[in-house]
Structure formats: C-alpha cells, structure tokens
Design an enzyme around this catalytic site. Structure first.
Site, PDB file in Angstrom:
ATOM      1  N   GLY A 191       0.842  -1.187   0.000  1.00 47.07           N
ATOM      2  CA  GLY A 191       0.000   0.000   0.000  1.00 47.07           C
ATOM      3  C   GLY A 191       0.876   1.234   0.000  1.00 47.07           C
ATOM      4  N   HIS A 218      -2.526   7.059   7.154  1.00 46.68           N
ATOM      5  CA  HIS A 218      -1.626   8.030   6.505  1.00 46.68           C
ATOM      6  C   HIS A 218      -2.390   9.282   6.072  1.00 46.68           C
ATOM      7  CE1 HIS A 218       2.258   6.119   6.376  1.00 46.68           C
ATOM      8  NE2 HIS A 218       1.745   4.996   5.878  1.00 46.68           N
ATOM      9  N   GLN A 227       2.739   9.951   1.495  1.00 45.57           N
ATOM     10  CA  GLN A 227       4.044   9.291   1.555  1.00 45.57           C
ATOM     11  C   GLN A 227       4.953   9.696   0.403  1.00 45.57           C
ATOM     12  OE1 GLN A 227       2.165   5.221   2.349  1.00 45.57           O
ATOM     13  NE2 GLN A 227       4.170   5.079   3.348  1.00 45.57           N
ATOM     14  N   CYS A 277       6.283  -0.237   7.376  1.00 44.56           N
ATOM     15  CA  CYS A 277       5.823   0.954   6.653  1.00 44.56           C
ATOM     16  C   CYS A 277       6.949   1.477   5.783  1.00 44.56           C
ATOM     17  CB  CYS A 277       5.376   2.026   7.655  1.00 44.56           C
ATOM     18  SG  CYS A 277       4.750   3.525   6.876  1.00 44.56           S
ATOM     19  N   LEU A 278       6.602   1.855   4.568  1.00 41.86           N
ATOM     20  CA  LEU A 278       7.602   2.426   3.658  1.00 41.86           C
ATOM     21  C   LEU A 278       8.106   3.777   4.146  1.00 41.86           C
ATOM     22  CD1 LEU A 278       5.908   1.484   0.259  1.00 41.86           C
ATOM     23  CD2 LEU A 278       7.806   0.316   1.424  1.00 41.86           C
ATOM     24  N   HIS A 284      -4.057   0.846   7.707  1.00 46.49           N
ATOM     25  CA  HIS A 284      -2.726   1.450   7.670  1.00 46.49           C
ATOM     26  C   HIS A 284      -2.689   2.624   6.697  1.00 46.49           C
ATOM     27  CE1 HIS A 284       1.789   1.093   7.884  1.00 46.49           C
ATOM     28  NE2 HIS A 284       1.645   1.785   6.760  1.00 46.49           N
ATOM     29  N   GLU A 285      -3.183   2.398   5.483  1.00 48.13           N
ATOM     30  CA  GLU A 285      -3.147   3.466   4.476  1.00 48.13           C
ATOM     31  C   GLU A 285      -4.102   4.602   4.834  1.00 48.13           C
ATOM     32  OE1 GLU A 285      -0.665   3.463   2.574  1.00 48.13           O
ATOM     33  OE2 GLU A 285      -0.193   1.380   3.065  1.00 48.13           O
TER      34      GLU A 285
END
Length: 188
Positions: free
Chosen positions: A46, A145, A51, A99-100, A141-142
C-alpha cells in the site's frame, strides 16, 4: 510513470491530515500511476499520497492472497468503518506491521479484523470494499496516513522508545527525509 521518493517519518506531510480531492483529473490519474510504480518498486502492499509528498486523500494497494489471486486498486477520498478492536496485546508473529515511511522495521500492532471502506475510483465510480484479515490491516494502515498518523504513532511506550532511537540513529524525524525505491539501499 515514475518512481517517486518516499517521505520518511518526520516530514511534515506525513504528520498532517491530507486534503480531499475535488476532481479526478489527468494529473490525479498520473499521480496514481506513479504511486503504483513506486509501491511496486519499493516493494509494498500500500502507499498513500502523503508518503510521496502529496497531501491528498488518495491511496493505492496491492496484495496477492494465499491462492495467488491479485487484489489491486486505488481509492480517492476514502471513508473507513471498522469493527471494534479485540482487547489484548498484539501477537508479534501475526500482527506485525511495517511501513515504507519507516523502512526496514516491523512492530506488532493490534488492528481491527474487519473494515468497510467506501470512496471513489479513478473513473469516478463509487468504490465499496469490505475485507477482513490482512486486507483490513492494509486499509487501516493506508487510511491512517491520510489523517497524518504513522503506524509507529500507535505503538505502546516500549516500542515507541525504540522507534525514537532508530529514527535518531538514522537521521530521520526531520523535514525532507526521503528514500528512492530502486536506488537507495533500504529494507522497507
């Protein structure tokens, strides 16, 4: 399509609520194409627009289930409903997340096991996704953000202190920190 730099914990765009998308334009579609390219290169399951430095309420996701069925899409202006969390501590083997925007680390985090997400697709169609398990975790999670929340912000005190030590050691926690998938040697 282009691979975009992924912002790292501490960049202000990651810690502020994103704005609604007023209109789905060719620029929005191009951003989503770049987000897919970036997510796939990272690799991730994701990626939210903040991000990659864009403060808009958009995220993309991609997941292949245990039966090799792909699940991939983009959601604009999502809304999220979830079942209440089960009480208790997270199972570090089954409920660990990465997480990225905090690459190379994973921490256990309890999430709701079932969610409903509604929003708009890139062609203006209504999107409705009801999922459970790992897919529900991706959606939560997304969505976080888009509200300026990183999963590490939800960790307990012990893990939060570890996160702070890692961020200091790696020079994160400041505006402009980013990495470029396919170029920088980070384990996301």
């Amino acid at each position: 399509m282009a691979v975009l730099p992924i912002r790292i914990m501490g960049d202000p765009v990651l810690h502020s609520p994103a704005s609604r998308v007023d209109e789905i334009t060719d620029e929005v579609r191009a951003l989503v194409d770049d987000m897919f390219e970036t997510m796939d290169t990272a690799p991730g399951v994701g990626l939210a627009a903040p991000q990659v430095g864009v403060p808009l309420r958009i995220y993309v996701y991609a997941y292949v289930d245990d039966e090799d069925r792909p699940w991939r899409g983009a959601i604009v202006n999502p809304e999220l409903w979830m079942r209440p969390l089960e009480p208790g501590d997270p199972d570090p083997d089954e409920e660990a997340e990465g997480c990225l925007s905090f690459p190379g680390e994973r921490f256990p985090l309890r999430r709701s096991d079932e969610v409903l997400v509604t929003g708009t697709g890139l062609d203006g169609e209504k999107v409705r996704i009801q999922v459970s398990g790992w897919r529900a975790r991706i959606m939560q999670h997304e969505f976080d953000h888009l509200d300026g929340i990183l999963y590490v912000d939800r960790l307990g005190d012990g893990d939060w202190k570890t996160v702070q030590k890692i961020a200091r050691k790696r020079g994160w926690g400041r505006p402009g920190a980013a990495w470029l998938p396919g170029v920088d040697d980070l384990d996301a």
